[in-house]
Design an enzyme around this catalytic site. Structure first.
Site, PDB file in Angstrom:
ATOM      1  CB  ALA A   1      31.068  24.073  51.083  1.00  0.00           C
ATOM      2  CB  THR A   2      29.090  19.105  49.957  1.00  0.00           C
ATOM      3  OG1 THR A   2      29.530  19.005  48.604  1.00  0.00           O
ATOM      4  CG2 THR A   2      27.959  20.106  50.060  1.00  0.00           C
ATOM      5  N   GLY A   3      32.524  18.645  50.391  1.00  0.00           N
ATOM      6  CA  GLY A   3      33.594  17.648  50.488  1.00  0.00           C
ATOM      7  C   GLY A   3      34.152  17.622  51.896  1.00  0.00           C
TER       8      GLY A   3
ATOM      9  CG  LEU B   1      40.207  20.657  52.777  1.00  0.00           C
ATOM     10  CD1 LEU B   1      40.860  20.630  54.155  1.00  0.00           C
ATOM     11  CD2 LEU B   1      41.260  20.810  51.688  1.00  0.00           C
ATOM     12  N   GLY B   2      36.414  20.617  52.436  1.00  0.00           N
ATOM     13  CA  GLY B   2      35.533  21.782  52.309  1.00  0.00           C
ATOM     14  C   GLY B   2      34.692  22.002  53.550  1.00  0.00           C
TER      15      GLY B   2
ATOM     16  NE  ARG C   1      27.328  19.891  40.831  1.00  0.00           N
ATOM     17  CZ  ARG C   1      28.220  19.263  41.578  1.00  0.00           C
ATOM     18  NH1 ARG C   1      29.402  19.810  41.789  1.00  0.00           N
ATOM     19  NH2 ARG C   1      27.952  18.096  42.123  1.00  0.00           N
TER      20      ARG C   1
ATOM     21  CE  LYS D   1      46.616  18.976  43.512  1.00  0.00           C
ATOM     22  NZ  LYS D   1      46.801  18.474  44.870  1.00  0.00           N
TER      23      LYS D   1
END
Length: 308
Positions: free
Chosen positions: A13-15, A17-18, A37, A134
């Site tokens: 979520a801190t990226g 896209l996230g 984390r 992937k």
């Protein structure tokens, strides 16, 4: 009574896209959770970001992709899991898949793909396992019988488009431009915030269950020749065109060490091999822009206006 929206857990979520996924989830009224984390709070920048997520209404859950127990505990609080970790870490999702299987409550898992369809890529000898990893995650998901949606959005607009697909440049050229191949093969670019919006649209939609959602928005599917033409019209100037053959590009890729050659690899994949557009969407896939016509997205032309 309106149907209750699924609870969504976002990993990464801190990226960039996230962060967009979190915003899109909240905007759609989904109870939104983020896996963080324990160590994140000791990194000032991340701590600030997490604080703003919490203020926006995101419930932070401590856990790690290396710790099965914490993952199961986190997953049991939600119905949807979306993973947006960096591509280099995609195999870290194996323990997450095990946790989803163990928790037994997940209606949909959206793994970290958000690029070209890895099962359609035609550059296995060049990409240092980028697509193979992937695909490997896809096979594990399918083997475990976990309900999924794969998001195939091709390029983010911030990748290659700011330079008009000119390796080593950060802004579009004003004098001369390299055209790779004949310049007629089409690639696809989608703004990350739009990818996030489309992704959140799928989570409770039975039509996207166990499907690949392809994003090929009209106005965002462009060849190199078309990209250059759009840019020339904006700057009211013709650029000098230098054509680089497939053989020349491959030679440059092989002579340049990884990861310095990665832009050239993805240009080869998209603009020469046509990995974004060489195939029609099969019954195992679905066209996202046709499915969600209400989503207003940024076109390539609108994006390039920001670089004038």
């Amino acid at each position: 009574m309106a149907e209750e929206k699924s609870r969504i857990l976002i990993i990464g979520a801190t990226g960039k896209l996230g962060h967009y996924l979190v915003n899109a989830s909240l905007a759609s009224g989904h109870p939104t959770f983020a896996l963080v984390r324990e160590t994140s709070s000791s990194e000032p920048q991340k701590a600030q970001l997490l604080h703003s997520l919490a203020n926006a209404g995101v419930k932070l859950i401590h856990g790690s992709l290396q710790d099965l127990e914490s993952l199961v505990k986190a997953i049991k609080q939600v119905e949807i899991v979306i993973c947006a970790i960096p591509s280099k870490n995609v195999l870290d999702q194996k323990l997450l898949i095990q946790a989803i299987k163990e928790a037994g409550c997940i209606k949909r898992f959206i793994p970290s793909e958000f690029g070209a369809d890895p099962d359609k890529a035609q550059i296995p000898d060049l990409d240092y396992g980028f697509y193979a990893k992937k695909s490997e995650i896809r096979r594990v998901i399918e083997k475990e019988g976990i309900p999924y949606t794969y998001i195939s959005c091709n390029f983010f607009t911030r990748y290659l488009l700011p330079s008009l697909a000119q390796p080593g440049l950060n802004t579009p050229p004003r004098d001369r431009v390299k055209i790779f191949g004949d310049g007629n093969t089409k690639a696809v670019f989608v703004e990350e915030s739009d990818v996030a919006t489309f992704t959140i649209c799928t989570v409770d939609d039975p039509r996207t269950l166990n499907k690949v959602l392809y994003l090929r928005p009209p106005g965002n599917v462009c060849s190199m020749n078309e990209l250059v033409e759009i840019w020339e019209m904006k700057i009211a100037k013709k650029l000098e065109k230098v054509y680089i053959s497939e053989e020349q590009l491959l030679k440059s890729i092989k002579e340049t060490p990884f990861p310095s050659n990665s832009e050239m690899i993805f240009i080869y994949s998209a603009f020469i091999k046509g990995d974004h557009t060489y195939f029609d969407i099969e019954p195992s896939g679905i066209n996202g822009t046709e499915l969600y016509p209400h989503v207003k997205y940024t076109t390539i032309s609108e994006y390039l206006d920001t670089h004038l």
